[in-house]
Design an enzyme around this catalytic site. Structure first.
Site, mmCIF file in Angstrom:
data_model
loop_
_atom_site.group_PDB
_atom_site.id
_atom_site.type_symbol
_atom_site.label_atom_id
_atom_site.label_comp_id
_atom_site.label_asym_id
_atom_site.label_seq_id
_atom_site.Cartn_x
_atom_site.Cartn_y
_atom_site.Cartn_z
ATOM 1 C CB SER A 164 -0.945 -0.030 1.206
ATOM 2 O OG SER A 164 -1.869 1.039 1.145
ATOM 3 C CB THR A 165 1.198 4.124 2.334
ATOM 4 O OG1 THR A 165 -0.205 4.117 2.595
ATOM 5 C CG2 THR A 165 1.706 5.551 2.263
ATOM 6 C CG HIS A 191 -4.091 -0.931 -0.836
ATOM 7 N ND1 HIS A 191 -3.936 -0.884 0.532
ATOM 8 C CD2 HIS A 191 -4.617 -2.151 -1.110
ATOM 9 C CE1 HIS A 191 -4.352 -2.023 1.058
ATOM 10 N NE2 HIS A 191 -4.769 -2.810 0.078
ATOM 11 C CG MET A 285 -2.281 3.508 7.087
ATOM 12 S SD MET A 285 -1.273 3.909 8.514
ATOM 13 C CE MET A 285 -2.566 4.327 9.695
ATOM 14 C CG ASP A 288 -5.712 -5.608 2.537
ATOM 15 O OD1 ASP A 288 -6.203 -6.729 2.776
ATOM 16 O OD2 ASP A 288 -5.618 -5.120 1.391
#
Length: 347
Positions: A164-165, A191, A285, A288
């Site tokens: 993600s991030t 993401h 972050m 998940d």
């Protein structure tokens, strides 16, 4: 309170973004009209986070990100238009050190951004947690695995990678370190806004030995191929036979507030794939991926998490580690080698 600087050449967009952030308890301490001004404003105010437009006069967002990361390292969120050119420019900014991207609905100047105000506030608050010092580490200290004629790999191995991030550059670096000789089937869940996953897949395809594409409903892949989950769609492993797997895409409810969800792909892979399976969680972050890692481990697969020191945001890997189902925790630069160790034949 989080302190932000808003950078955009449109007075209208600066006003809208500032109003949205301040309504979300984020203090906008300054604004800038172009990249050159942004560099000076960030140095003066030392904010916690910057929202950065891409296309601006005098100095664009890409150049500004590079200068800010050299002079005043600060977490930066790129706000980019839903266009092919906008996506490519945004990835260049991520290469220079920006942490994440959010698409502007309706183009560079549009009231549409008000429709994603909750996402904007939430994303800014997640980007604040990023550690800018990991940017340099993501491009150095890589341990590229060596493969020689004596290496033998298990048959039909599959790897599921979730991030993600801060993830795009890390995923790219990991994939570029995986040799074609391993004959992996790779599923990637990053993401990312739905307008960017196609361009992301093309970048991975050009920078790795694998044939990479954005997933379509019903896609099949075999050895040497990789799929990137399409933005706003869960990617489910629906069938596996003779070393080839099939995926289905759906728009079922978000999990952990995201779609695609890492957990969805990992859990379906654990349930469906009978051969070698490796789960990898990288910077990001949230939680998940934790349930997915647990499912892969329970199915007899092997699991890897990126370590805290090299993560922009140590959220996803931390939650996975807390399950007790992670086999190896390692820096980004060794993840590719770690993946290969899970698919080599035992001697």
């Amino acid at each position: 309170m989080t302190r932000a600087v808003v950078v955009d050449d449109s007075h209208f967009m600066r006003t809208v973004i500032t109003d949205i952030l301040e309504s979300g308890d984020i203090d906008v301490v300054a604004e800038a009209t172009d990249g050159r001004e942004a560099v000076d404003v960030v140095a003066e105010h030392e904010p916690d986070v910057v929202t950065m437009d891409v296309e601006m006069p005098r100095m664009n967002g890409i150049e500004a990100v590079e200068e800010i990361m050299e002079s005043t390292p600060t977490p930066i969120l790129m706000l980019s238009a839903h266009t092919e050119d906008g996506a490519e420019a945004t990835f260049e900014a991520l290469d220079r050190g920006a942490v994440d991207v959010l698409a502007k609905p309706g183009g560079e100047v549009s009231t549409g951004i008000s429709a994603i105000k909750d996402d904007l506030v939430e994303t800014v608050k997640s980007v604040v947690r990023a550690d800018p010092s990991t940017v340099d580490e993501s491009t150095t200290d890589h341990d590229t695995p060596d493969v020689d004629d004596a290496d033998e790999f298990v048959e039909n191995p599959t790897v599921v990678i979730g991030a993600s991030t801060g993830g795009p550059s890390v995923v790219e670096n990991v994939l570029s370190g995986l040799p074609a000789e391993a004959n992996l089937r790779i599923l990637i869940v990053q993401h990312m806004p739905d307008s960017f996953t196609s361009r992301f897949a093309k970048r991975l395809d050009s920078r790795s030995e694998y044939d990479v594409r954005e997933a379509s409903d019903g896609d099949r892949i075999g050895g040497g191929e990789a799929l990137v989950a399409k933005g706003d769609y869960h990617m489910v492993v629906s069938n596996y036979s003779s070393g080839r797997l099939r995926v289905k895409l759906n728009q079922d409810s978000e999990r952990h507030g995201v779609r695609p969800a890492i957990d969805t792909t990992m859990e379906s892979a654990a349930e469906t794939i009978s051969d070698s399976l490796t789960g990898v969680v990288l910077t990001g972050m949230g939680a998940d991926g934790a349930a997915g890692i647990e499912a892969i481990k329970d199915a007899g697969g092997q699991t890897i998490a990126q370590d805290e020191e090299t993560c922009s945001v140590f959220g996803i890997p931390a939650r996975a580690i807390e399950t007790g189902c992670v086999d190896e925790v390692m820096p980004e630069g060794r993840v590719a080698r770690g993946i290969l160790s899970t698919v080599r034949k035992s001697t």
